[in-house]
Design a protein around this motif. Sequence first.
Motif: not given
Length: 160
Positions: A41-44, A29-35
Amino acid sequence: MQDLTLLLVIGGTIVTALGIYASFLLVKLYQQNQRHKVFLARAEQQQKEAIETRNNTILESVFVIAAATKQGQCDLSEAAIRLYKLMEALQADKSVDFAATYPAIYELYEVVKDMPRGEARQQTEKRARMRFDLERMKAETRLQETIAVELDAILSTKSS
């Protein structure tokens, strides 16, 4: 007593296995949240770049129209309409309160915005066309000097 010990060992093993599985799920879950954060951030950033590109294209058109109008290649009324419509489309930090920033151009826009143009103008009866032309020419004459100053102000932002 032996049964109780066996049950405790089995229970402890089950609890330990469930704890390990829960830890595994928490890491996932932590890894998924980081991704997801990286994706957002990229989309923004892509959205900011797209807005910047769009604004630059719009501003390029604004500068061309302002320069053409200053050189007498574009009618004041047509320039007022085009400049207003273009500047209303600017976004983010480039957005402009057109009425406050360029009051003379905006005033001329308000005079001519509902007047028929192009094919619709040709469909209008001659007397109405003449009345529209008179109203437009009066406004253009009255605002011409102030609009020239505002066009200079627009063109001066080109280097900014």
